[in-house]
Design a protein around this motif. Structure first.
Motif, PDB file in Angstrom:
ATOM      1  N   MET A 114      38.780 161.876 -19.573  1.00 40.42           N
ATOM      2  CA  MET A 114      39.834 161.156 -20.281  1.00 40.42           C
ATOM      3  C   MET A 114      39.261 159.936 -20.985  1.00 40.42           C
ATOM      4  SD  MET A 114      43.299 159.335 -18.753  1.00 40.42           S
ATOM      5  CE  MET A 114      42.416 157.995 -17.947  1.00 40.42           C
ATOM      6  N   ASN A 115      39.601 159.769 -22.254  1.00 40.68           N
ATOM      7  CA  ASN A 115      39.218 158.555 -22.963  1.00 40.68           C
ATOM      8  C   ASN A 115      40.339 157.539 -22.775  1.00 40.68           C
ATOM      9  OD1 ASN A 115      38.879 156.515 -25.030  1.00 40.68           O
ATOM     10  ND2 ASN A 115      37.335 157.867 -25.925  1.00 40.68           N
ATOM     11  N   LEU A 116      40.145 156.632 -21.850  1.00 39.92           N
ATOM     12  CA  LEU A 116      41.188 155.681 -21.474  1.00 39.92           C
ATOM     13  C   LEU A 116      41.580 154.788 -22.640  1.00 39.92           C
ATOM     14  CD1 LEU A 116      42.893 154.471 -19.141  1.00 39.92           C
ATOM     15  CD2 LEU A 116      40.994 152.872 -18.773  1.00 39.92           C
ATOM     16  N   THR A 117      40.598 154.304 -23.391  1.00 48.05           N
ATOM     17  CA  THR A 117      40.874 153.405 -24.508  1.00 48.05           C
ATOM     18  C   THR A 117      41.753 154.078 -25.544  1.00 48.05           C
ATOM     19  OG1 THR A 117      38.801 152.215 -24.167  1.00 48.05           O
ATOM     20  CG2 THR A 117      39.842 151.989 -26.320  1.00 48.05           C
ATOM     21  N   GLU A 118      41.418 155.325 -25.896  1.00 51.20           N
ATOM     22  CA  GLU A 118      42.221 156.055 -26.880  1.00 51.20           C
ATOM     23  C   GLU A 118      43.637 156.304 -26.369  1.00 51.20           C
ATOM     24  OE1 GLU A 118      40.342 159.617 -28.151  1.00 51.20           O
ATOM     25  OE2 GLU A 118      38.646 158.598 -29.119  1.00 51.20           O
ATOM     26  N   LEU A 119      43.770 156.614 -25.083  1.00 46.19           N
ATOM     27  CA  LEU A 119      45.082 156.862 -24.499  1.00 46.19           C
ATOM     28  C   LEU A 119      45.959 155.617 -24.610  1.00 46.19           C
ATOM     29  CD1 LEU A 119      47.083 158.550 -22.766  1.00 46.19           C
ATOM     30  CD2 LEU A 119      45.974 157.542 -20.751  1.00 46.19           C
ATOM     31  N   ILE A 120      45.425 154.463 -24.240  1.00 40.86           N
ATOM     32  CA  ILE A 120      46.214 153.232 -24.261  1.00 40.86           C
ATOM     33  C   ILE A 120      46.559 152.831 -25.689  1.00 40.86           C
ATOM     34  CG2 ILE A 120      46.240 150.793 -23.640  1.00 40.86           C
ATOM     35  CD1 ILE A 120      46.440 152.773 -21.276  1.00 40.86           C
ATOM     36  N   LYS A 121      45.595 152.924 -26.590  1.00 39.24           N
ATOM     37  CA  LYS A 121      45.858 152.542 -27.978  1.00 39.24           C
ATOM     38  C   LYS A 121      46.867 153.468 -28.640  1.00 39.24           C
ATOM     39  CE  LYS A 121      41.561 150.056 -28.998  1.00 39.24           C
ATOM     40  NZ  LYS A 121      40.328 150.010 -29.827  1.00 39.24           N
ATOM     41  N   SER A 122      46.772 154.753 -28.388  1.00 40.12           N
ATOM     42  CA  SER A 122      47.689 155.709 -29.016  1.00 40.12           C
ATOM     43  C   SER A 122      49.103 155.566 -28.473  1.00 40.12           C
ATOM     44  CB  SER A 122      47.199 157.148 -28.800  1.00 40.12           C
ATOM     45  OG  SER A 122      47.239 157.495 -27.425  1.00 40.12           O
ATOM     46  N   SER A 123      49.233 155.010 -27.256  1.00 43.96           N
ATOM     47  CA  SER A 123      50.554 154.834 -26.651  1.00 43.96           C
ATOM     48  C   SER A 123      51.280 153.616 -27.199  1.00 43.96           C
ATOM     49  CB  SER A 123      50.417 154.692 -25.131  1.00 43.96           C
ATOM     50  OG  SER A 123      49.823 153.438 -24.798  1.00 43.96           O
ATOM     51  N   GLY A 124      50.539 152.735 -27.881  1.00 41.90           N
ATOM     52  CA  GLY A 124      51.140 151.511 -28.406  1.00 41.90           C
ATOM     53  C   GLY A 124      51.270 150.402 -27.380  1.00 41.90           C
ATOM     54  N   ILE A 125      50.722 150.616 -26.186  1.00 43.89           N
ATOM     55  CA  ILE A 125      50.786 149.614 -25.125  1.00 43.89           C
ATOM     56  C   ILE A 125      49.766 148.510 -25.385  1.00 43.89           C
ATOM     57  CG2 ILE A 125      50.356 149.199 -22.670  1.00 43.89           C
ATOM     58  CD1 ILE A 125      51.392 152.027 -22.141  1.00 43.89           C
ATOM     59  N   GLU A 126      50.199 147.272 -25.213  1.00 40.24           N
ATOM     60  CA  GLU A 126      49.289 146.133 -25.276  1.00 40.24           C
ATOM     61  C   GLU A 126      49.015 145.688 -23.851  1.00 40.24           C
ATOM     62  OE1 GLU A 126      47.714 144.650 -27.692  1.00 40.24           O
ATOM     63  OE2 GLU A 126      48.546 145.858 -29.321  1.00 40.24           O
ATOM     64  N   PRO A 127      47.884 146.090 -23.271  1.00 41.17           N
ATOM     65  CA  PRO A 127      47.631 145.746 -21.869  1.00 41.17           C
ATOM     66  C   PRO A 127      47.388 144.256 -21.662  1.00 41.17           C
ATOM     67  CG  PRO A 127      45.722 146.830 -22.835  1.00 41.17           C
ATOM     68  CD  PRO A 127      46.814 146.915 -23.854  1.00 41.17           C
ATOM     69  N   HIS A 128      47.706 143.797 -20.488  1.00 39.13           N
ATOM     70  CA  HIS A 128      47.457 142.417 -20.087  1.00 39.13           C
ATOM     71  C   HIS A 128      46.084 142.350 -19.408  1.00 39.13           C
ATOM     72  CE1 HIS A 128      47.936 138.576 -17.947  1.00 39.13           C
ATOM     73  NE2 HIS A 128      48.972 138.341 -18.728  1.00 39.13           N
ATOM     74  N   LYS A 129      45.331 141.299 -19.627  1.00 36.58           N
ATOM     75  CA  LYS A 129      44.046 141.144 -18.937  1.00 36.58           C
ATOM     76  C   LYS A 129      44.268 141.062 -17.426  1.00 36.58           C
ATOM     77  CE  LYS A 129      41.224 138.648 -22.346  1.00 36.58           C
ATOM     78  NZ  LYS A 129      40.438 137.411 -22.548  1.00 36.58           N
ATOM     79  N   VAL A 130      43.409 141.723 -16.674  1.00 38.08           N
ATOM     80  CA  VAL A 130      43.541 141.650 -15.220  1.00 38.08           C
ATOM     81  C   VAL A 130      43.209 140.252 -14.694  1.00 38.08           C
ATOM     82  CG1 VAL A 130      43.221 144.094 -14.728  1.00 38.08           C
ATOM     83  CG2 VAL A 130      41.221 142.617 -14.899  1.00 38.08           C
ATOM     84  N   VAL A 131      42.352 139.537 -15.405  1.00 40.62           N
ATOM     85  CA  VAL A 131      42.051 138.134 -15.095  1.00 40.62           C
ATOM     86  C   VAL A 131      42.050 137.365 -16.412  1.00 40.62           C
ATOM     87  CG1 VAL A 131      40.369 136.493 -14.150  1.00 40.62           C
ATOM     88  CG2 VAL A 131      40.657 138.738 -13.066  1.00 40.62           C
ATOM     89  N   LYS A 132      42.744 136.240 -16.446  1.00 41.55           N
ATOM     90  CA  LYS A 132      42.788 135.442 -17.665  1.00 41.55           C
ATOM     91  C   LYS A 132      41.513 134.614 -17.807  1.00 41.55           C
ATOM     92  CE  LYS A 132      47.834 134.819 -17.856  1.00 41.55           C
ATOM     93  NZ  LYS A 132      48.932 133.812 -17.811  1.00 41.55           N
ATOM     94  N   PHE A 133      40.850 134.720 -18.956  1.00 44.87           N
ATOM     95  CA  PHE A 133      39.713 133.857 -19.254  1.00 44.87           C
ATOM     96  C   PHE A 133      39.517 133.799 -20.758  1.00 44.87           C
ATOM     97  CE2 PHE A 133      38.014 138.107 -18.300  1.00 44.87           C
ATOM     98  CZ  PHE A 133      37.247 138.386 -19.428  1.00 44.87           C
ATOM     99  N   ASP A 134      39.019 132.649 -21.210  1.00 46.61           N
ATOM    100  CA  ASP A 134      38.740 132.469 -22.639  1.00 46.61           C
ATOM    101  C   ASP A 134      37.292 132.795 -22.967  1.00 46.61           C
ATOM    102  OD1 ASP A 134      41.351 131.623 -23.305  1.00 46.61           O
ATOM    103  OD2 ASP A 134      40.904 129.613 -22.566  1.00 46.61           O
ATOM    104  N   ASP A 135      36.411 132.530 -22.027  1.00 43.37           N
ATOM    105  CA  ASP A 135      34.989 132.839 -22.222  1.00 43.37           C
ATOM    106  C   ASP A 135      34.415 133.308 -20.895  1.00 43.37           C
ATOM    107  OD1 ASP A 135      33.915 130.419 -20.721  1.00 43.37           O
ATOM    108  OD2 ASP A 135      35.047 129.426 -22.297  1.00 43.37           O
ATOM    109  N   HIS A 136      33.276 133.967 -20.968  1.00 43.75           N
ATOM    110  CA  HIS A 136      32.679 134.496 -19.747  1.00 43.75           C
ATOM    111  C   HIS A 136      31.175 134.642 -19.921  1.00 43.75           C
ATOM    112  CE1 HIS A 136      32.887 138.154 -22.187  1.00 43.75           C
ATOM    113  NE2 HIS A 136      31.945 138.655 -21.393  1.00 43.75           N
TER     114      HIS A 136
END
Length: 218
Positions: A1-23
């Motif tokens: 399964m291509n997870l990225t393609e699945l999420i993008k094609s669904s129109g879902i905007e996922p939330h980051k599992v951890v919030k960060f501005d830089d890493h």
């Protein structure tokens, strides 16, 4: 399964599992010469290495590890055998204990446990998700003990809500504070657990069953 393609094609905007501005890109592979100088059985030395890397990079967050071949698991009998397990199947997000962990997309609790064995997950939660009739799971390991309070199988969580917090060293069973985050298609009847590390000889299957979860991290 291509997870990225699945999420993008669904129109879902996922939330980051951890919030960060830089890493910092944290390399824990067996090819990292700096890590080879650290006594990984010295718990304080390993913790200092991780957080010195973050400090040197000017960030409170370190990220990396998907598909990484690591030698550090030799510090725990959990990963040993005729062929040791060494290939990391998720992404690690390293930060301070207590850092909040968020639900990336709507889901419900599949199972949870406290895997209190040296080198294991400690408190761990697995969520079940369904996107365009495709079912998959997300695993969150090395959590704080109180992250398991009030959970029950089937409990629903909306995207962007707080699921848990990163655990202290003594809670997540001898790892510096971090989140082990992994996507799993087929749990193979596991409950409250799934391998986060596999043998090199089995990596083709496991990396296929545990696709790169970057879309939920970056």
């Amino acid at each position: 399964m291509n997870l990225t393609e699945l999420i993008k094609s669904s129109g879902i905007e996922p939330h980051k599992v951890v919030k960060f501005d830089d890493h910092v890109n944290l390399d824990l592979s067996k090819d990292n010469e700096a890590l080879s100088l650290v006594d990984l059985n010295d718990e304080q030395a390993f913790t200092d290495f991780v957080f010195n890397e973050l400090k040197s990079g000017g960030s409170l967050v370190g990220v990396g590890g998907y598909g990484e071949n690591r030698s550090l698991y030799s510090r725990s009998d959990l990963f040993e055998g005729e062929e040791p397990r060494s290939v990391h199947l998720g992404i690690d997000v390293w930060s301070l204990a207590g850092t909040e962990v968020f639900v990336p997309i709507d889901g419900q609790v599949h199972s949870f446990a406290n895997r209190n064995v040296h080198g294991d997950y400690g408190p761990v939660i697995i969520l079940r998700h369904k996107v365009d009739n495709v079912i998959f799971h997300t695993l969150y390991g090395h959590l704080s003990t109180d992250s398991l309070e009030g959970l029950y199988e089937g409990k629903r969580f909306e995207s962007g809500t707080v699921l848990a917090r990163m655990g202290k060293y003594e809670e997540n069973f001898h790892w510096p504070p971090h989140l082990h985050f992994q996507v799993i298609i087929d749990l193979q009847d596991c409950r409250g657990d799934y391998p986060g590390v596999c043998k090199v000889s089995e990596k083709e299957f496991y990396l296929s069953n545990c696709p790169d979860p970057s879309i939920f991290v970056f």
